[in-house]
Design an enzyme around this catalytic site. Sequence first.
Site, mmCIF file in Angstrom:
data_model
loop_
_atom_site.group_PDB
_atom_site.id
_atom_site.type_symbol
_atom_site.label_atom_id
_atom_site.label_comp_id
_atom_site.label_asym_id
_atom_site.label_seq_id
_atom_site.Cartn_x
_atom_site.Cartn_y
_atom_site.Cartn_z
ATOM 1 N N LYS A 44 0.802 -1.230 0.000
ATOM 2 C CA LYS A 44 0.000 0.000 0.000
ATOM 3 C C LYS A 44 0.838 1.285 0.000
ATOM 4 C CE LYS A 44 -3.496 -1.000 -0.533
ATOM 5 N NZ LYS A 44 -3.944 -1.641 -1.800
ATOM 6 N N HIS A 99 7.249 -7.426 -1.817
ATOM 7 C CA HIS A 99 6.935 -6.737 -0.562
ATOM 8 C C HIS A 99 7.753 -7.344 0.582
ATOM 9 C CE1 HIS A 99 3.603 -4.559 -2.229
ATOM 10 N NE2 HIS A 99 2.765 -5.560 -2.296
ATOM 11 N N SER A 129 -4.968 3.054 3.739
ATOM 12 C CA SER A 129 -5.144 2.394 2.448
ATOM 13 C C SER A 129 -5.329 0.885 2.657
ATOM 14 C CB SER A 129 -3.914 2.681 1.581
ATOM 15 O OG SER A 129 -4.033 2.079 0.338
HETATM 16 P P1 A3P Z 1 -5.076 4.809 -1.513
HETATM 17 O O1 A3P Z 1 -5.750 3.579 -0.996
HETATM 18 O O2 A3P Z 1 -4.620 5.735 -0.422
HETATM 19 O O3 A3P Z 1 -5.873 5.521 -2.555
HETATM 20 P P2 A3P Z 1 -0.064 -0.393 -3.584
HETATM 21 O O4 A3P Z 1 0.039 -0.379 -5.050
HETATM 22 O O5 A3P Z 1 1.258 -0.443 -2.895
HETATM 23 O O6 A3P Z 1 -0.983 -1.452 -3.088
HETATM 24 O O7 A3P Z 1 -0.657 1.022 -3.142
HETATM 25 C C1 A3P Z 1 -2.008 1.343 -3.383
HETATM 26 C C2 A3P Z 1 -2.176 2.841 -3.183
HETATM 27 O O8 A3P Z 1 -1.555 3.531 -4.278
HETATM 28 C C3 A3P Z 1 -3.647 3.244 -3.164
HETATM 29 O O9 A3P Z 1 -3.721 4.334 -2.234
HETATM 30 C C4 A3P Z 1 -3.860 3.709 -4.607
HETATM 31 O O10 A3P Z 1 -4.938 4.576 -4.796
HETATM 32 C C5 A3P Z 1 -2.530 4.417 -4.859
HETATM 33 N N1 A3P Z 1 -2.275 4.572 -6.305
HETATM 34 C C6 A3P Z 1 -2.290 3.614 -7.255
HETATM 35 N N2 A3P Z 1 -2.054 4.140 -8.468
HETATM 36 C C7 A3P Z 1 -1.887 5.481 -8.277
HETATM 37 C C8 A3P Z 1 -1.617 6.590 -9.146
HETATM 38 N N3 A3P Z 1 -1.473 6.440 -10.452
HETATM 39 N N4 A3P Z 1 -1.529 7.822 -8.587
HETATM 40 C C9 A3P Z 1 -1.673 8.006 -7.261
HETATM 41 N N5 A3P Z 1 -1.907 6.989 -6.383
HETATM 42 C C10 A3P Z 1 -2.023 5.754 -6.886
#
Ligand code: A3P
Length: 285
Positions: A44, A99, A129
């Site tokens: 996340k 991860h 998140s």
């Molecule tokens: P939120 O839940 O705060 O919106 P991961 O990929 O490590 O699982 O992280 C997921 C987080 O990255 C989520 O945060 C998601 O919305 C955010 N995210 C994914 N793509 C994104 C983008 N292009 N720009 C900004 N945030 C992004």
Amino acid sequence: MADVYGWFEGIAFPLAYFNLEVLREARDTFVVKDEDIIMVTYPKSGTHWLIEIICLIHSKGDPKWIQSVPTWQRSPWIETTHGYELLKDKEGPHIFTSHLPIQLFPKSFFNSKAKVIYGIRNPRDVLVSAYFFLRKMNITKKPETLQEHMEWFLQGSVIYGSWFEHVRGWLSMRDRENVLVVSYEDLTKDPRSTVEKICQFLGKKLKPEEIDLVLKYSSYQFMKENKMSNFSTIPDEYLDKGFSFQRKGVAGDWKNHFTVAQAEAFDEIYQKKMAGFPPKLFPWE
Ligand code: A3P
């Protein structure tokens, strides 16, 4: 934790995606090559965003690859059963994701020139998140409330273990030439400079108009609409339908969810656990 988890070296992994033998083999025998590019994050922290950027840098902004192959095939997670299967016999160089905390990472990396991009994010936003994600996931234990998830998070009783240990472990590598630390906060504040920094680290020379394309196709809106990146193809036995992986995509959303008491309790533990690290390493401080 519930029996949906298997335990490897004291850390919980959901058995739907992991197998303890694979975790051991990935750590002990997988051969990382000097040309490999690896995204490492605590879950996340913006992992999928970084993957999209790396893939687009690789294709010089051409979106064909990101629009036809799902994220987990473009850059498989080395530690998952499926990801390991895809990577183990594949001719390199590889682009892959992990991860894993540093002590469980493939040992061969530490004697290689492979490049690691380590993505960090304000742990308060990571927590929020993850909370919304876990509420929709069907292969992990679901927190009832944010307070419950905060307790698990602060104790490290979550998949992949403690955020604090993960970040402390990986940041101990930050002065190595083949490790670049990138923050979610810098990416949201100044995506162009951050993408340029990544290009420089990878030794990729992109023209300004190619960087424009990388930024366009890795933007929140494009990723939200790209079926190969928005998790809409995941079966509902794993993830409830209707969950948008690109949930909010901002820095600082924790302020909308933590109570004052939760923020204070979090700070107290954060200060103790991160003592000794220069605050300038963390853009949220
Ligand atoms: P939120 O839940 O705060 O919106 P991961 O990929 O490590 O699982 O992280 C997921 C987080 O990255 C989520 O945060 C998601 O919305 C955010 N995210 C994914 N793509 C994104 C983008 N292009 N720009 C900004 N945030 C992004």
